[in-house]
Scaffold this active site. Structure first.
Site, PDB file in Angstrom:
ATOM      1  N   GLU A 155     -11.834  84.583  26.045  1.00  0.00           N
ATOM      2  CA  GLU A 155     -12.003  83.796  24.821  1.00  0.00           C
ATOM      3  C   GLU A 155     -13.331  84.070  24.140  1.00  0.00           C
ATOM      4  O   GLU A 155     -13.380  84.235  22.918  1.00  0.00           O
ATOM      5  CB  GLU A 155     -11.928  82.299  25.143  1.00  0.00           C
ATOM      6  N   TRP A 176      -7.792  78.442   8.480  1.00  0.00           N
ATOM      7  CA  TRP A 176      -7.619  79.401   9.580  1.00  0.00           C
ATOM      8  C   TRP A 176      -6.408  80.231   9.213  1.00  0.00           C
ATOM      9  O   TRP A 176      -5.300  79.723   9.136  1.00  0.00           O
ATOM     10  CB  TRP A 176      -7.424  78.646  10.893  1.00  0.00           C
ATOM     11  N   HIS A 227       1.024  93.884  44.858  1.00  0.00           N
ATOM     12  CA  HIS A 227       2.253  93.991  44.063  1.00  0.00           C
ATOM     13  C   HIS A 227       1.966  94.456  42.630  1.00  0.00           C
ATOM     14  O   HIS A 227       2.703  94.108  41.714  1.00  0.00           O
ATOM     15  CB  HIS A 227       2.988  92.653  44.060  1.00  0.00           C
ATOM     16  N   LYS A 230     -11.529  81.891  29.989  1.00  0.00           N
ATOM     17  CA  LYS A 230     -12.849  81.667  29.403  1.00  0.00           C
ATOM     18  C   LYS A 230     -13.530  82.989  29.061  1.00  0.00           C
ATOM     19  O   LYS A 230     -14.126  83.142  27.995  1.00  0.00           O
ATOM     20  CB  LYS A 230     -13.734  80.864  30.366  1.00  0.00           C
ATOM     21  N   LYS A 267      -9.903  75.313  17.639  1.00  0.00           N
ATOM     22  CA  LYS A 267     -10.037  74.270  18.657  1.00  0.00           C
ATOM     23  C   LYS A 267      -8.754  73.488  18.837  1.00  0.00           C
ATOM     24  O   LYS A 267      -8.357  73.170  19.952  1.00  0.00           O
ATOM     25  CB  LYS A 267     -11.179  73.322  18.266  1.00  0.00           C
ATOM     26  N   GLU A 309      -8.119  80.058  34.692  1.00  0.00           N
ATOM     27  CA  GLU A 309      -9.037  79.443  33.734  1.00  0.00           C
ATOM     28  C   GLU A 309     -10.287  80.296  33.559  1.00  0.00           C
ATOM     29  O   GLU A 309     -10.794  80.449  32.438  1.00  0.00           O
ATOM     30  CB  GLU A 309      -9.400  78.030  34.198  1.00  0.00           C
ATOM     31  N   ARG A 328     -13.018  72.910  14.785  1.00  0.00           N
ATOM     32  CA  ARG A 328     -11.598  73.232  14.957  1.00  0.00           C
ATOM     33  C   ARG A 328     -11.309  74.712  14.737  1.00  0.00           C
ATOM     34  O   ARG A 328     -10.236  75.196  15.092  1.00  0.00           O
ATOM     35  CB  ARG A 328     -10.761  72.391  13.987  1.00  0.00           C
ATOM     36  N   CYS A 372      -6.807  74.442  10.736  1.00  0.00           N
ATOM     37  CA  CYS A 372      -7.318  74.117   9.409  1.00  0.00           C
ATOM     38  C   CYS A 372      -7.735  72.656   9.347  1.00  0.00           C
ATOM     39  O   CYS A 372      -7.259  71.821  10.106  1.00  0.00           O
ATOM     40  CB  CYS A 372      -6.248  74.378   8.361  1.00  0.00           C
ATOM     41  N   ASN A 422      -2.250  72.199   5.574  1.00  0.00           N
ATOM     42  CA  ASN A 422      -2.276  72.704   6.948  1.00  0.00           C
ATOM     43  C   ASN A 422      -0.841  72.937   7.396  1.00  0.00           C
ATOM     44  O   ASN A 422       0.040  72.136   7.087  1.00  0.00           O
ATOM     45  CB  ASN A 422      -2.909  71.684   7.905  1.00  0.00           C
ATOM     46  N   GLY A 423      -0.613  73.981   8.171  1.00  0.00           N
ATOM     47  CA  GLY A 423       0.729  74.211   8.695  1.00  0.00           C
ATOM     48  C   GLY A 423       1.280  75.546   8.245  1.00  0.00           C
ATOM     49  O   GLY A 423       0.561  76.415   7.738  1.00  0.00           O
TER      50      GLY A 423
END
EC number: 2.6.1.16
Length: 609
Positions: free
Chosen positions: A489, A75, A505, A486, A604, A482, A27, A2, A99-100
């Site tokens: 995401e 958010w 395995h 990506k 973000k 990574e 963000r 947020c 926020n929070g």
């Protein structure tokens, strides 16, 4: 996550608030709103589901006049994304953005309902508005009411509060979620990120844990939770909001992928001298601390965790220092044994990642030798609270899926490895090879980017797939992690990564013609082992996409696509092989039509648990 912007001035502040929100869009958010109060106490509130541009259009249709206001991008955490759940929230004349996460919002909600308050949203934030309203009814000023209300909250919050009957004052409180005050001439501002305020000021006060601030046009007074006044230093910021527009690129992520050669050059600037790494910016006492290091503990989340995983191989093989890497949210909730002379390294693009910050604070209680932050934002909480800090200097990164922040983190980590190898008295050739590799890295990535069209053509093969598997060995295993991150995401394809030696395995059971398998294959001592793993996939009909060194001896076949990569120095290979995986994820997402820069449900900067 947020974003918060607040302003108190003698001019109309609506456009200041909207511009601040635009600068916080990167963000991540799902709704936006603002409230403005004029000198007579008339309050106007606008909220919209969707982008800030929709809120700005509403503000054009319903002009907002007033010198005091607060704004927010939300958010969703408590309550679905909707206009009724968007901030600001009100309780009569009390207006709040937050926020929070308020962890005890449910019992507080029941208490307030018993006192006659009606809740219109599902959010935890509305609890703050009603609680402050209740405390104000008990008597005293808005500051006194806030000082009584705040100790009743449990959890993380950065909140700004105004009373439309008294538009000459804003109140703010911080615990676990960042807030920064911007100082002007006859006007003052507040935000969750200094980027939001750069158009109006360069002078900032960063609120510390537990601070409560009273802001007027001409003054800023800061108090602790007991009401005792405290002093906080103001600083002059040279931070640049350098995102600009997308230029020739379709998305910020694409732009930031292509910015990586220059971003890495910026990271290296002033840090290599006479063939050695120069980290004198750490201060005169840094060498004494670093020379004592016998163990390194790295804390990070998400992409930063993957960069920490790569660096573990470097710290151990090149500097001879044992290294552990842990997800910050796991570290903070387990009983850990601290190794002798252990250095805590934290990694965060924003410097405000909640779990990483909490882990840093815990490390101080546990008795670590010291702390070093690697971060992209000067003045962030992580930087201010660490003993030492190194900036990645990547420039503003707008895309939610990190690209240049990741590769510049790795660049800084590799420089730190070189520095430690010298302090440990190891062979000078180690630092020489690192410096040589880093100096060559920007041009190597530029070479790789010339392969973009080849990777774009491959992306068609992934567009109808629901799953993907990434494989790597050694320091390329975290790069496989990574790459999988990506892809999931931004394309919303379920992707997993494994160390290639783990194939038998479990993951081998997933292999069939509909499972693309992406492999990173530099020409190193593990290549022959990796080839055996690749053959295991081929034998079971898997579709292979191998990003291989041009000298690795691979030949394309019906179910194995070879994407030849230029040969690169072994020490920089993990950084180099990151870039084609970024491009692959980008082009797959483009074909699927997802929101590349702001993928669904993601933020973000993750400033809550």
């Amino acid at each position: 996550m947020c974003g918060i912007v607040g302003a108190i001035a003698q001019r109309d502040v609506a456009e200041i608030l909207l511009e601040g929100l635009r600068r916080l869009e990167y963000r991540g958010y799902d709704s936006a709103g603002l409230a403005v109060v004029d000198a007579e106490g008339h309050m106007t509130r606008l909220r919209r589901l969707g982008k800030v541009q929709m809120l700005a259009q509403a503000a054009e249709e319903h002009p907002l006049h007033g010198g005091t206001g607060i704004a927010h991008t939300r958010w969703a955490t408590h309550g679905e994304p909707s206009e009724v759940n968007a901030h600001p929230h009100v309780s009569e004349h009390i207006v709040v953005v937050h926020n929070g996460i308020i962890e005890n919002h449910e019992p507080l909600r029941e208490e307030l309902k018993a006192r006659g308050y009606t809740f219109v949203s599902e959010t935890d934030t509305e609890v703050i508005a009603h609680l402050v309203n209740w405390e104000l009814k008990q008597g005293g000023t808005l500051r006194e009411a806030v000082l009584r209300a705040i100790p009743q909250l449990r959890g993380a919050y950065g909140t700004v509060i105004m009373d439309s009957r008294h538009p000459d004052t804003l109140l703010a409180a911080r615990s676990g979620s960042p807030l920064v005050i911007g100082l002007g001439m006859g006007e003052n501002f507040i935000a969750s990120d200094q980027l939001a305020l750069l158009p109006v000021t360069r002078r900032f006060i960063f609120l510390e844990e537990g601070d409560i601030a009273e802001i007027t046009r001409r003054s800023v007074n800061i108090f602790d939770k007991t009401g005792a006044e405290v002093k906080r230093q103001d600083i002059e910021s040279n931070l640049q909001y350098d995102a600009g527009d997308k230029g020739i690129y379709r998305h910020y992520m694409q732009k930031e992928i292509y910015e990586q050669p220059n971003a890495i050059k910026n990271t290296l600037t002033g840090r290599i001298s006479h063939g050695q790494v120069d980290l004198s910016e750490l201060g005169p006492n840094a060498d004494e601390l670093l020379s004592k290091v016998e163990h390194i503990q790295i804390l990070a989340c998400g992409t930063s965790y993957n960069s920490g995983m790569v660096s573990r191989y470097w710290f151990e093989s090149l500097a001879g220092i044992p290294c552990d890497v842990e997800i910050a949210s796991e570290f903070r909730y387990r009983k850990s044994a601290v190794r002798r002379n252990s250095l805590m390294i934290t990694l965060s693009q924003s410097g405000e990642t909640a779990d990483t910050l909490a882990g840093l604070r815990l490390s101080k209680e546990l008795g670590y030798l010291g702390s070093l932050a690697i971060c992209n934002v000067p003045g962030s909480s992580l930087v201010r609270e660490s003993d030492l800090a190194l900036m990645t200097n990547a420039g503003t990164e707008i895309g939610v899926a990190s690209t240049k922040a990741f590769t510049t983190q790795l660049t800084v980590l590799l420089m730190l490895v070189a520095k430690l190898s010298r302090l440990k008295g190891l062979d000078a050739s180690i630092e020489h090879d690192i410096v040589h590799g880093l100096q060559a890295l920007p041009s190597r990535i530029e070479q790789m980017l010339s392969q973009d069209k080849r990777i774009e053509a491959l992306a068609e093969d992934f567009s109808d797939k629901h799953h993907a598997l990434f494989l790597g060995r050694g320091d390329q295993y975290p790069i496989a992690l990574e790459g999988a991150l990506k892809l999931k995401e931004i394309s919303y394809i379920h992707a997993e990564a494994y160390a290639a030696g783990e194939l038998k395995h479990g993951p081998l059971a997933l292999i069939d013609a509909d499972m693309p398998v992406i492999v990173v294959a530099p020409n190193n001592e593990l290549l022959e082992k990796l080839k055996s793993n690749i053959e295991e996939v081929r034998a079971r009909g898997g579709q292979l996409y191998v990003f291989a060194d041009q000298d690795a001896g691979f030949v394309s076949s019906d179910n194995m696509h070879i994407i030849e990569m230029p040969h690169v120095e072994e020490v920089i290979a993990p950084i180099f092989y990151t870039v084609p995986l970024q491009l692959l994820a980008y082009h797959v997402a483009l074909i699927k039509g997802t929101d590349v820069d702001q993928p669904r449900n993601l933020a973000k900067s993750v400033t809550v648990e």
